[in-house]
Design a protein around this motif. Structure first.
Motif, mmCIF file in Angstrom:
data_model
loop_
_atom_site.group_PDB
_atom_site.id
_atom_site.type_symbol
_atom_site.label_atom_id
_atom_site.label_comp_id
_atom_site.label_asym_id
_atom_site.label_seq_id
_atom_site.Cartn_x
_atom_site.Cartn_y
_atom_site.Cartn_z
ATOM 1 N N VAL A 158 0.862 -1.185 0.000
ATOM 2 C CA VAL A 158 0.000 0.000 0.000
ATOM 3 C C VAL A 158 0.899 1.236 0.000
ATOM 4 C CG1 VAL A 158 -1.938 -1.115 1.176
ATOM 5 C CG2 VAL A 158 -0.167 -0.030 2.530
ATOM 6 N N ASP A 181 1.196 7.144 3.369
ATOM 7 C CA ASP A 181 0.561 8.459 3.463
ATOM 8 C C ASP A 181 1.450 9.339 4.340
ATOM 9 O OD1 ASP A 181 -0.980 10.703 3.799
ATOM 10 O OD2 ASP A 181 -2.767 9.645 4.525
ATOM 11 N N GLY A 208 0.507 3.101 6.015
ATOM 12 C CA GLY A 208 1.079 2.466 4.835
ATOM 13 C C GLY A 208 2.510 2.003 5.022
ATOM 14 N N ASP A 257 -3.398 0.773 7.660
ATOM 15 C CA ASP A 257 -3.908 1.026 6.311
ATOM 16 C C ASP A 257 -4.199 2.522 6.143
ATOM 17 O OD1 ASP A 257 -5.783 1.293 4.077
ATOM 18 O OD2 ASP A 257 -5.881 -0.892 4.138
ATOM 19 N N PRO A 258 -3.764 3.129 5.034
ATOM 20 C CA PRO A 258 -4.029 4.544 4.792
ATOM 21 C C PRO A 258 -5.527 4.885 4.734
ATOM 22 C CG PRO A 258 -2.338 3.762 3.299
ATOM 23 C CD PRO A 258 -2.895 2.559 3.995
#
Length: 186
Positions: free
Chosen positions: A60, A63, A96, A158-159
């Motif tokens: 991913v 960010d 991320g 997770d972003p």
């Protein structure tokens, strides 16, 4: 004025049979609790039990414009002979990006003990966005008498974590499995 004799044999056998059925039902319900708990956890996100996801499956984007505070908490069952604590109480992370945290664990007993840790992520809104790529949770850990070591968890946030979630807490509870340890040491 004598009362007729009570036929206790048939009544006693019926009561004993009913109690036997009740015990069997309670025993069966006890075995069903674990799978029912797993289903409940998956549906509600409480005590999320998903296994670690390999890092290669977690590609991913990072960010870099957002920071999230991650706090670490470690507790152990009161009857467990462990010293258990996070080496860091918290860190600031970029969604991320892969991070690592370690937890110091020591068996204070004079015998081998097996420990199993369960994780908990709060707030509930963050559960599905906190991805462990390597975790000691739910994996039996054997500790010799007096043994100390570091347990590692690697994770990515997770972003897509909702913007209102600025802090996430990862808490572990370490339990001792005394019965298994005693049986194997005999």
């Amino acid at each position: 004025m004598n009362a007729p004799p009570i036929k206790r044999g048939r009544t006693d056998r019926r009561l004993l049979a009913q109690l036997g059925v009740l015990v069997a039902l309670m025993f069966g319900f006890g075995f069903l609790l674990v799978p029912l708990y797993d289903v409940f956890c998956e549906l509600t996100g409480v005590r999320y039990t998903a296994q670690a996801t390999p890092a290669r499956e977690m590609a991913v984007p990072v960010d870099a414009a957002r920071e999230v505070t991650v706090r670490f908490i470690a507790t152990h069952d009161q009857a467990a002979p462990f010293e258990f604590r996070p080496n860091r109480t918290g860190m600031t992370v970029l969604p991320g990006k892969l991070y690592e945290a370690t937890f110091h664990t020591r068996n204070k007993a004079g015998r081998a003990v097996r420990g199993i840790a369960t994780p908990d992520v709060k707030p509930i809104a963050a559960v599905k966005y906190f991805q462990k790529t390597e975790c000691f949770c739910f994996t039996p850990q054997w500790f010799d008498a007096g043994e100390a070591r570091e347990l590692v968890v690697r994770f990515i946030i997770d972003p897509d974590l909702p913007a209102h979630v600025e802090a996430v807490t990862l808490a572990y509870t370490l339990y001792a499995d005394e019965q298994v340890a005693a049986a194997l040491s005999e």
